[in-house]
Design an enzyme around this catalytic site. Structure first.
Site, PDB file in Angstrom:
ATOM      1  N   SER A 161       1.014 -14.456  -9.028  1.00 12.58           N
ATOM      2  CA  SER A 161       0.594 -14.140  -7.736  1.00 12.58           C
ATOM      3  C   SER A 161      -0.065 -15.425  -7.127  1.00 12.58           C
ATOM      4  O   SER A 161       0.518 -16.443  -6.970  1.00 12.58           O
ATOM      5  CB  SER A 161      -0.317 -12.973  -7.921  1.00 12.58           C
ATOM      6  N   HIS A 175       4.207  -5.390  -9.212  1.00 12.90           N
ATOM      7  CA  HIS A 175       3.730  -6.619  -8.924  1.00 12.90           C
ATOM      8  C   HIS A 175       3.095  -7.459 -10.132  1.00 12.90           C
ATOM      9  O   HIS A 175       3.228  -8.543 -10.633  1.00 12.90           O
ATOM     10  CB  HIS A 175       2.464  -6.617  -7.796  1.00 12.90           C
TER      11      HIS A 175
END
Length: 261
Positions: A86, A236
């Site tokens: 990320s 994610h």
């Protein structure tokens, strides 16, 4: 101006740097570090304004990448493979694009070299609204944060940043005011023009929308040697949801023959 990053080093072998995501710390990739430390000397870092690293009023990718480069210089690492998740993936990309000869292989977990619309407004609102000095317990914090953040696992992750103060009450270990103030810079794309031509692997969570069709052109332009792998039934947080599958994907990529110049 770079800051000296808090770090943890384990294992033996070629150097591998791990970079966590927004609101996180090096502990978030601890399971991956443990799985890979049998073949690599793993350097897990707390990025600025996170974990136990120093705080700074600047929170953009050139500054964060410069911190990592300064760490490499201090640690005597001429080159290393780098894995970032990320926000940490964007830092890793900025590092590779700015200092391409310092990165052997690049692994980017569920993020693309593009700018993102705001995704964390509710989280930031919830965190900023907590009167940490008045909290009685972590359970108290969780109950109050639940008014803004409904998912228990997300609250548990965020509240790892909450620490007891010697003078009483709680406080944030991360630099929350600067993270909120600099959020636009954090959501931005890496700024360096590159390209980075060495082997690069993007790993996508199959259920995540962080890597979309709009990422194809900038990814191909900036990382012409990039490939993409998808981990099924993950979002994610793919490295936490399927750590063995994630670590094995990284291992296969890093173990491939390096075409050193």
């Amino acid at each position: 101006m770079s800051v000296s990053l808090h770090h943890r080093v384990d294992g033996q072998g070629p150097p591998l740097i791990l970079l966590h995501g927004l609101f996180g710390s090096l502990e978030n990739l601890g399971g991956i570090a443990q799985r890979l430390s049998d073949q690599w000397r793993v350097h897990a870092l707390d990025l600025r304004n996170h974990g136990r690293s120093p705080h700074s009023d600047t929170m953009d990718y050139p500054a964060m990448a410069a911190d990592v480069k300064a760490y490499m210089d201090d640690a005597g690492l001429d080159r290393a493979s780098v894995l970032g998740h990320s926000m940490g993936g964007k830092v890793a990309m900025e590092l590779a694009l700015t200092w391409p000869h310092s990165v052997d292989r690049l692994v980017v977990a569920d993020i693309a070299p593009v700018a993102y619309p705001p995704r964390h407004d509710a989280i930031l609102d919830g965190l900023m609204s907590l009167d940490t000095a008045a909290l009685r317990s972590r359970r108290d914090a969780d109950e109050r944060l639940a008014e803004k953040v409904s998912t228990p696992a997300v609250r548990q992750f965020l509240l790892k940043n909450l620490v007891r103060r010697r003078e009483g009450g709680f406080g944030w270990r991360m630099n929350l005011p600067v993270i909120a103030d600099q959020y636009e810079a954090i959501a931005a794309a890496p700024s360096a023009s590159g390209p980075f031509t060495r082997p690069t692997l993007f790993i996508k969570g199959a259920a995540s929308d962080y890597i979309g069709e709009e990422a194809r052109e900038p990814t191909t332009r900036l990382f012409p040697a990039a490939s993409l792998r998808m981990i099924p039934e993950t979002g994610h947080w793919l490295h936490a949801e399927k750590p063995d599958r994630f670590a094995n994907t990284v291992r296969r990529f890093l173990c491939a023959e390096l075409d050193r110049p």
